[in-house]
Write an enzyme that holds these catalytic residues in place. Structure first.
Site, PDB file in Angstrom:
ATOM      1  N   GLY A 183     -18.042 -15.672  42.224  1.00  0.00           N
ATOM      2  CA  GLY A 183     -18.590 -15.954  40.895  1.00  0.00           C
ATOM      3  C   GLY A 183     -18.394 -17.433  40.560  1.00  0.00           C
ATOM      4  N   ILE A 222     -12.106 -17.899  36.782  1.00  0.00           N
ATOM      5  CA  ILE A 222     -11.719 -17.815  35.368  1.00  0.00           C
ATOM      6  C   ILE A 222     -10.649 -16.737  35.182  1.00  0.00           C
ATOM      7  CG2 ILE A 222     -13.997 -18.574  34.596  1.00  0.00           C
ATOM      8  CD1 ILE A 222     -14.342 -15.654  33.506  1.00  0.00           C
ATOM      9  N   ASP A 223     -10.503 -15.851  36.183  1.00  0.00           N
ATOM     10  CA  ASP A 223      -9.533 -14.750  36.035  1.00  0.00           C
ATOM     11  C   ASP A 223      -8.089 -15.210  36.229  1.00  0.00           C
ATOM     12  OD1 ASP A 223     -11.727 -13.207  35.685  1.00  0.00           O
ATOM     13  OD2 ASP A 223     -11.576 -12.117  37.584  1.00  0.00           O
ATOM     14  N   ARG A 267     -13.483  -5.031   9.005  1.00  0.00           N
ATOM     15  CA  ARG A 267     -13.821  -4.247  10.205  1.00  0.00           C
ATOM     16  C   ARG A 267     -12.781  -4.427  11.304  1.00  0.00           C
ATOM     17  NH1 ARG A 267     -20.121  -6.152  10.511  1.00  0.00           N
ATOM     18  NH2 ARG A 267     -21.022  -4.335   9.472  1.00  0.00           N
ATOM     19  N   GLU A 323     -11.736  -6.505  30.577  1.00  0.00           N
ATOM     20  CA  GLU A 323     -12.710  -5.476  31.001  1.00  0.00           C
ATOM     21  C   GLU A 323     -12.065  -4.381  31.854  1.00  0.00           C
ATOM     22  OE1 GLU A 323     -15.886  -7.171  33.441  1.00  0.00           O
ATOM     23  OE2 GLU A 323     -14.485  -8.673  34.177  1.00  0.00           O
ATOM     24  N   ARG A 364     -16.867  -2.836  15.454  1.00  0.00           N
ATOM     25  CA  ARG A 364     -17.924  -3.503  16.219  1.00  0.00           C
ATOM     26  C   ARG A 364     -17.338  -4.029  17.527  1.00  0.00           C
ATOM     27  NH1 ARG A 364     -20.576  -1.397  12.848  1.00  0.00           N
ATOM     28  NH2 ARG A 364     -22.142  -2.319  11.463  1.00  0.00           N
TER      29      ARG A 364
HETATM   30  O1  F6P Z   1     -15.385 -14.208  39.152  1.00  0.00           O
HETATM   31  C1  F6P Z   1     -14.601 -13.198  38.583  1.00  0.00           C
HETATM   32  C2  F6P Z   1     -15.367 -12.532  37.513  1.00  0.00           C
HETATM   33  O2  F6P Z   1     -15.614 -13.494  36.544  1.00  0.00           O
HETATM   34  C3  F6P Z   1     -14.703 -11.290  36.937  1.00  0.00           C
HETATM   35  O3  F6P Z   1     -13.844 -11.523  35.885  1.00  0.00           O
HETATM   36  C4  F6P Z   1     -15.879 -10.466  36.524  1.00  0.00           C
HETATM   37  O4  F6P Z   1     -15.544  -9.116  36.469  1.00  0.00           O
HETATM   38  C5  F6P Z   1     -16.866 -10.747  37.609  1.00  0.00           C
HETATM   39  O5  F6P Z   1     -16.613 -12.065  38.008  1.00  0.00           O
HETATM   40  C6  F6P Z   1     -18.314 -10.605  37.221  1.00  0.00           C
HETATM   41  O6  F6P Z   1     -19.075 -10.865  38.350  1.00  0.00           O
HETATM   42  P1  F6P Z   1     -20.637 -11.044  38.427  1.00  0.00           P
HETATM   43  O7  F6P Z   1     -20.952 -12.433  37.991  1.00  0.00           O
HETATM   44  O8  F6P Z   1     -20.947 -10.837  39.871  1.00  0.00           O
HETATM   45  O9  F6P Z   1     -21.233 -10.031  37.531  1.00  0.00           O
END
Ligand code: F6P
Length: 374
Positions: free
Chosen positions: A12, A134-135, A170, A230, A291
């Site tokens: 990613g 970013i993780d 909310r 997530e 929300r």
């Molecule tokens: O690169 C890691 C990440 O940003 C994760 O946090 C996320 O779940 C995933 O990429 C999303 O990947 P893609 O861009 O393939 O949907």
């Protein structure tokens, strides 16, 4: 002999990739007299020999740009979709490397990239990696570039959600990225003053979360911000996963292992709308209108923060120095103010998760944040 190096970005994308390419390229070309070639779209470009010449012109003006000038993909060289078939394309990657007469290949990527790089090292290639994501979950490095920018984006989002949550009384659930690691939700949650933070490393109880929100309402705080990674899950879900992982490990036959893997996959597919369900559940259980905001790829886009530009430049230039000195088979890890070359076989396949006793976790607890733990 003049060294010729290849560079690719894989996995990613994230802010800081261009700064890292520039750091490697400028130091290697201008300071060390090497030449550089870029491969397009991660390992796919290496396999199919799709290249971009990297020179001063390409490197000028990219420091502040998001994304990657080389393009990226999640392709793995040992299992690559070619036509309608998945094939082992490592031999083609090795051919391209030799065809270009490379002295070394720089792979800039996350956890998956470290594993793919090690596969190439095992074929005798000189590979060196840089940690991006970013993780922030790459083993062995204090931090990976991309994280600081994403943290700022997520924090700003929480700041903005605060005012609308307050006006409407909310609950606002805000989902950050992070399937396995909760660094982003935890960091942005603390920085943005979230009332509840849920991360994969600390499975939560919905009763604990609703009690915390109700208690706030009783104190006159009629809104709540819930920051959720997530991959966050309930205690029950965590137990199910643990049991399935154990079953997979103990499986007596290939068939049994396949069946358990399919159940694990189904679990993860089902978990995709987890924050949608959580938001509905919170509204139902607390009676407070709720929300959901999913930050998604917003967290990966745009210009890198100053800290990420510096980190990527620091790691990229250190990488060029290591290549000049003939070092490879390592990831250039950030350690305090310096860098450490860590053997790839130590890094690949491992993750840096949030330890339950991490100072950020205690800071959250001590400022009254509910982490969903009983
Ligand atoms: O690169 C890691 C990440 O940003 C994760 O946090 C996320 O779940 C995933 O990429 C999303 O990947 P893609 O861009 O393939 O949907």
């Amino acid at each position: 002999m003049k060294k010729h190096i290849g560079v690719l970005t894989s996995g990613g994308d994230c802010p800081g990739l261009n700064a890292a390419i520039r750091g490697v390229g400028k130091a290697a070309i201008d300071e060390m007299g090497m030449s550089v070639v870029g491969f397009c779209d991660g390992f796919r470009g290496l396999v199919h020999d799709r290249v971009i010449r990297v020179s001063g012109d390409q490197l000028a003006g990219i420091l502040t740009d998001g994304g990657t000038i080389l393009g990226t993909s999640r392709d793995k060289p040992h299992k690559m979709l070619v036509g309608s078939k998945t094939e082992n394309m490592i031999p083609a990657a090795v051919d391209t490397y030799h065809h270009h007469g490379l002295s070394a290949l720089v792979c800039i990527g996350g956890g998956g990239t470290q594993k793919n790089a090690l596969r190439l090292v095992e074929q005798g290639l000189n590979v060196i990696t840089l940690p991006k994501t970013i993780d922030n979950d790459i083993y062995g490095t204090d931090v990976s570039f991309g994280f600081d920018t994403a943290l700022q984006i997520a924090t700003e989002a929480i700041d903005r959600l605060h005012s609308t949550a307050t006006s409407h009384h909310r609950i606002i659930v805000v989902e950050t990225m992070g399937h396995r690691a909760g660094w982003l939700a935890l960091g942005a949650g603390i920085a943005g003053g979230a009332d509840v933070i849920l991360i994969p490393e600390i499975p939560y109880s919905i009763d604990v979360v609703t009690d915390a929100i109700r208690a706030r309402a009783q104190r006159g705080r009629r809104f709540s911000i819930v920051a959720v990674a997530e991959g966050a899950m309930t205690r029950e879900e965590a137990e199910t996963i643990e049991a399935l992982v154990r079953q997979k490990k103990d499986a007596q036959s290939k068939r049994e292992r396949k069946e358990v893997s399919a159940r694990l996959q189904a679990f993860h597919e089902n978990h995709v709308d987890h924050t949608v369900k959580l938001t509905e559940q919170l509204e139902r259980l607390t009676g407070i209108e709720s929300r959901l905001t999913i930050l998604g790829h917003l967290q990966r886009g745009g210009t890198p923060s100053a800290a990420d530009r510096i980190l990527a430049t620091r790691l990229g230039t250190a990488c060029a120095e290591l290549l000049r000195d003939g070092v490879h088979g390592v990831m250039v890890a950030a350690r305090s103010e310096g860098v450490v070359p860590l053997p790839l076989d130590e890094v690949a396949g491992r993750k840096k998760l949030v330890p339950p006793d991490h100072p950020w976790v205690s800071a959250a607890r001590l400022t009254g944040v509910c982490l969903g733990e009983p």
